[in-house]
Scaffold this motif. Structure first.
Motif, PDB file in Angstrom:
ATOM      1  N   LEU A 131       0.874  -1.172   0.000  1.00 62.17           N
ATOM      2  CA  LEU A 131       0.000   0.000   0.000  1.00 62.17           C
ATOM      3  C   LEU A 131       0.912   1.222   0.000  1.00 62.17           C
ATOM      4  O   LEU A 131       1.583   1.506   0.998  1.00 62.17           O
ATOM      5  N   VAL A 132       0.936   1.940  -1.111  1.00 63.21           N
ATOM      6  CA  VAL A 132       1.902   3.022  -1.291  1.00 63.21           C
ATOM      7  C   VAL A 132       1.186   4.367  -1.362  1.00 63.21           C
ATOM      8  O   VAL A 132       0.260   4.555  -2.153  1.00 63.21           O
ATOM      9  N   ASP A 133       1.639   5.277  -0.528  1.00 68.94           N
ATOM     10  CA  ASP A 133       1.167   6.663  -0.527  1.00 68.94           C
ATOM     11  C   ASP A 133       1.793   7.377  -1.719  1.00 68.94           C
ATOM     12  O   ASP A 133       3.008   7.570  -1.769  1.00 68.94           O
ATOM     13  N   THR A 134       0.967   7.754  -2.688  1.00 69.66           N
ATOM     14  CA  THR A 134       1.464   8.462  -3.872  1.00 69.66           C
ATOM     15  C   THR A 134       0.942   9.894  -3.919  1.00 69.66           C
ATOM     16  O   THR A 134       0.844  10.499  -4.984  1.00 69.66           O
ATOM     17  N   SER A 135       0.613  10.461  -2.759  1.00 67.48           N
ATOM     18  CA  SER A 135       0.120  11.831  -2.700  1.00 67.48           C
ATOM     19  C   SER A 135       1.256  12.817  -2.950  1.00 67.48           C
ATOM     20  O   SER A 135       2.437  12.454  -3.009  1.00 67.48           O
ATOM     21  N   GLY A 136       0.892  14.098  -3.081  1.00 64.29           N
ATOM     22  CA  GLY A 136       1.880  15.129  -3.364  1.00 64.29           C
ATOM     23  C   GLY A 136       2.957  15.259  -2.309  1.00 64.29           C
ATOM     24  O   GLY A 136       4.100  15.634  -2.614  1.00 64.29           O
ATOM     25  N   ARG A 140       0.137 -10.179   4.857  1.00 64.52           N
ATOM     26  CA  ARG A 140       0.634  -8.922   5.404  1.00 64.52           C
ATOM     27  C   ARG A 140       0.348  -7.754   4.460  1.00 64.52           C
ATOM     28  O   ARG A 140       0.537  -7.860   3.254  1.00 64.52           O
ATOM     29  N   VAL A 141      -0.115  -6.649   5.028  1.00 62.41           N
ATOM     30  CA  VAL A 141      -0.174  -5.375   4.319  1.00 62.41           C
ATOM     31  C   VAL A 141       1.081  -4.598   4.688  1.00 62.41           C
ATOM     32  O   VAL A 141       1.450  -4.518   5.864  1.00 62.41           O
ATOM     33  N   ILE A 142       1.747  -4.023   3.694  1.00 62.03           N
ATOM     34  CA  ILE A 142       2.958  -3.230   3.921  1.00 62.03           C
ATOM     35  C   ILE A 142       2.686  -1.815   3.446  1.00 62.03           C
ATOM     36  O   ILE A 142       2.540  -1.565   2.243  1.00 62.03           O
ATOM     37  N   LEU A 143       2.580  -0.904   4.397  1.00 62.84           N
ATOM     38  CA  LEU A 143       2.254   0.496   4.111  1.00 62.84           C
ATOM     39  C   LEU A 143       3.534   1.311   4.007  1.00 62.84           C
ATOM     40  O   LEU A 143       4.346   1.329   4.935  1.00 62.84           O
ATOM     41  N   ALA A 144       3.718   2.013   2.891  1.00 64.87           N
ATOM     42  CA  ALA A 144       4.850   2.910   2.684  1.00 64.87           C
ATOM     43  C   ALA A 144       4.314   4.335   2.573  1.00 64.87           C
ATOM     44  O   ALA A 144       3.582   4.656   1.632  1.00 64.87           O
ATOM     45  N   SER A 145       4.676   5.192   3.536  1.00 63.87           N
ATOM     46  CA  SER A 145       4.058   6.518   3.607  1.00 63.87           C
ATOM     47  C   SER A 145       4.890   7.444   4.478  1.00 63.87           C
ATOM     48  O   SER A 145       5.801   7.004   5.197  1.00 63.87           O
ATOM     49  N   ASP A 146       4.555   8.742   4.432  1.00 66.54           N
ATOM     50  CA  ASP A 146       5.108   9.689   5.400  1.00 66.54           C
ATOM     51  C   ASP A 146       4.126   9.955   6.538  1.00 66.54           C
ATOM     52  O   ASP A 146       4.368  10.811   7.391  1.00 66.54           O
ATOM     53  N   ASP A 150      -7.083  -9.574  13.868  1.00 62.58           N
ATOM     54  CA  ASP A 150      -7.633 -10.721  14.595  1.00 62.58           C
ATOM     55  C   ASP A 150      -7.812 -11.938  13.690  1.00 62.58           C
ATOM     56  O   ASP A 150      -7.861 -13.069  14.177  1.00 62.58           O
ATOM     57  N   THR A 151      -7.904 -11.716  12.389  1.00 67.84           N
ATOM     58  CA  THR A 151      -8.071 -12.830  11.448  1.00 67.84           C
ATOM     59  C   THR A 151      -6.730 -13.326  10.912  1.00 67.84           C
ATOM     60  O   THR A 151      -6.690 -14.301  10.168  1.00 67.84           O
ATOM     61  N   GLY A 152      -5.628 -12.618  11.255  1.00 68.38           N
ATOM     62  CA  GLY A 152      -4.315 -13.064  10.812  1.00 68.38           C
ATOM     63  C   GLY A 152      -3.691 -12.229   9.714  1.00 68.38           C
ATOM     64  O   GLY A 152      -2.640 -12.587   9.185  1.00 68.38           O
ATOM     65  N   ILE A 153      -4.319 -11.096   9.353  1.00 70.96           N
ATOM     66  CA  ILE A 153      -3.720 -10.176   8.375  1.00 70.96           C
ATOM     67  C   ILE A 153      -3.054  -9.048   9.156  1.00 70.96           C
ATOM     68  O   ILE A 153      -3.727  -8.239   9.799  1.00 70.96           O
ATOM     69  N   THR A 154      -1.739  -9.000   9.120  1.00 74.91           N
ATOM     70  CA  THR A 154      -0.985  -8.051   9.933  1.00 74.91           C
ATOM     71  C   THR A 154      -0.463  -6.894   9.083  1.00 74.91           C
ATOM     72  O   THR A 154      -0.602  -6.890   7.852  1.00 74.91           O
ATOM     73  N   LEU A 155       0.140  -5.921   9.742  1.00 78.66           N
ATOM     74  CA  LEU A 155       0.548  -4.686   9.079  1.00 78.66           C
ATOM     75  C   LEU A 155       1.979  -4.331   9.450  1.00 78.66           C
ATOM     76  O   LEU A 155       2.347  -4.336  10.626  1.00 78.66           O
ATOM     77  N   THR A 156       2.787  -4.028   8.440  1.00 74.55           N
ATOM     78  CA  THR A 156       4.093  -3.409   8.639  1.00 74.55           C
ATOM     79  C   THR A 156       4.024  -1.999   8.085  1.00 74.55           C
ATOM     80  O   THR A 156       3.572  -1.806   6.947  1.00 74.55           O
ATOM     81  N   ALA A 177       0.881   0.592  13.109  1.00 72.67           N
ATOM     82  CA  ALA A 177       1.615  -0.669  13.250  1.00 72.67           C
ATOM     83  C   ALA A 177       1.243  -1.375  14.539  1.00 72.67           C
ATOM     84  O   ALA A 177       1.052  -2.600  14.564  1.00 72.67           O
ATOM     85  N   ASN A 178       1.132  -0.620  15.634  1.00 74.58           N
ATOM     86  CA  ASN A 178       0.762  -1.231  16.913  1.00 74.58           C
ATOM     87  C   ASN A 178      -0.586  -1.923  16.822  1.00 74.58           C
ATOM     88  O   ASN A 178      -0.748  -3.076  17.253  1.00 74.58           O
ATOM     89  N   ASP A 179      -1.570  -1.235  16.264  1.00 72.91           N
ATOM     90  CA  ASP A 179      -2.919  -1.796  16.208  1.00 72.91           C
ATOM     91  C   ASP A 179      -3.074  -2.833  15.109  1.00 72.91           C
ATOM     92  O   ASP A 179      -4.026  -3.605  15.117  1.00 72.91           O
ATOM     93  N   GLY A 180      -2.132  -2.859  14.169  1.00 73.16           N
ATOM     94  CA  GLY A 180      -2.172  -3.856  13.095  1.00 73.16           C
ATOM     95  C   GLY A 180      -1.338  -5.087  13.385  1.00 73.16           C
ATOM     96  O   GLY A 180      -1.102  -5.890  12.486  1.00 73.16           O
TER      97      GLY A 180
END
Length: 364
Positions: A99-104, A193-199, A221-227, A245-248
């Motif tokens: 998941l990539v942040d492509t905003s300005g 896993r969802v991997i978020l790249a953002s500022d 809770d279903t096993g899909i985690t977040l970095t 990240a903590n809540d994911g």
């Protein structure tokens, strides 16, 4: 300092994040004072060469004390956990949704440019059973790449090369889209896993973690985690990236250089992806006959009520393969020959329904 005779327990959730150290280091290199310091992330940014666990255990527990450098009548107590390692070839298959942040706000070599380089590094370390999907968000979210086998790495690299920045920042919409995609392609028993790249910026829709994290927690809770991978310095929202990240049920890293990207996403990819223990809590029980007073250094937003140590409904941190967790205590010792206390460790094996296990180690 807390008097051990009045309350001898110290309970907290583990933390393997290192973003605070990375951001502080980059600020100092730019001649600026860091805007925030989470002491535990400084401590955990270094390797302490702990011995690995034996006999198939998930953790080895280490404790050592030495005279304090800032007080003649106190000692520093270092408690360290070493998680079992997993060879790269033994890692479970990973199904990753980038998941990539492509905003300005992501313009620049230290943001979208470094995101592209970092994701290329990650893809280069994937195996044939891994898959990658790609979602971007600016004013709204967009599905760029359906789940694609790493066998077709050139297709994934082409999608990464096409990433560019511009527009507003609808982070929440992007997160919802990425998690729905990850849920649709979920594979039980594998890494999802969802991997978020953002500022960390968000200016369209919910702009505070509280408006986003309930959905993330449901998927965790279903096993899909977040970095979460943080990029850049100007306009950076550290609080957002850490809280997500903590809540994911994941970890938070700040990527400032290609070398940092390799440590997290290249040579360190198995440690980043493969969780060996969930909801890891530590409770240190000091013996009042040996310890007069104590204080935990750092972990301010990770502390738990003592009664929540055995409460499996209370969420705690996750630990990846080969990770180390280190905590420092300042203690004032009494003249006694008894052990200073014990370290209690409570955790669950990977998997949504795994029961808790508990380990106790005496500090001689």
């Amino acid at each position: 300092m807390l008097a051990a005779a009045a309350s001898n327990l110290s309970t907290f959730s583990v933390d393997v994040d290192t973003a605070s150290w990375s951001r502080a280091e980059q600020s100092l290199l730019r001649g600026r004072f860091p805007d925030q310091v989470r002491v535990e992330e400084f401590i955990n940014a270094f390797d302490y060469d702990y011995d690995p666990p034996q006999d198939g255990l998930a953790f080895a527990v280490h404790a050592i004390a030495a005279p304090s450098p800032w007080s003649d009548d106190t000692h520093l107590l270092r408690i360290g956990l070493q998680a079992r390692d997993i060879e790269d070839e033994s890692r479970k298959a990973a199904h990753l949704t980038f998941l990539v942040d492509t905003s300005g706000s992501m313009r620049g070599r230290d943001k979208i440019g470094l995101v592209r380089a970092s994701l290329h590094t990650l893809v280069g370390h994937l195996g044939p059973d891994d898959t990658v999907a790609l979602v971007t968000y600016s004013g709204n979210s967009r599905l760029v790449l359906e789940p694609t086998s790493a066998r077709h790495a050139s297709t994934i690299h082409q999608a990464i090369d096409a990433l560019s920045s511009g527009g507003g920042t609808g982070m929440a919409d992007g997160i919802y889209t990425a998690y729905r995609l990850a849920s649709d392609s979920y594979v039980g028993g594998d890494i999802n896993r969802v991997i978020l790249a953002s500022d960390g910026d968000a200016n369209i829709g919910p702009s505070d973690p509280a408006g986003i994290t309930p959905a993330i927690q449901k998927y965790a809770d279903t096993g899909i985690t977040l970095t979460t991978l943080g990029f850049g310095h100007q306009g950076y929202n550290d609080h957002m990236m850490e809280r997500l990240a903590n809540d994911g049920d994941g970890a938070y890293f700040h990527i400032a250089t290609p070398e940092a990207a390799d440590r997290v996403l290249g040579s360190g990819l198995t440690s980043t992806l493969q969780v060996v223990a969930r909801d890891v809590k530590i409770q240190v029980a000091f013996d009042p006959d040996a310890v007069e007073s104590f204080r935990l250094v750092g972990y301010d937003n990770r502390r738990l009520a003592d009664k929540d140590f055995a409460n499996d409904a209370v969420d705690a941190g996750e630990v990846g393969a080969g990770h180390q967790v280190t905590a420092l205590y300042e203690v004032k010792l009494l003249d006694s020959n008894v052990p200073i206390g014990e370290v209690r460790l409570r955790y669950k094996q990977p998997g949504p329904e795994s029961p808790s296990q508990q380990v106790v180690a005496v500090m001689d």
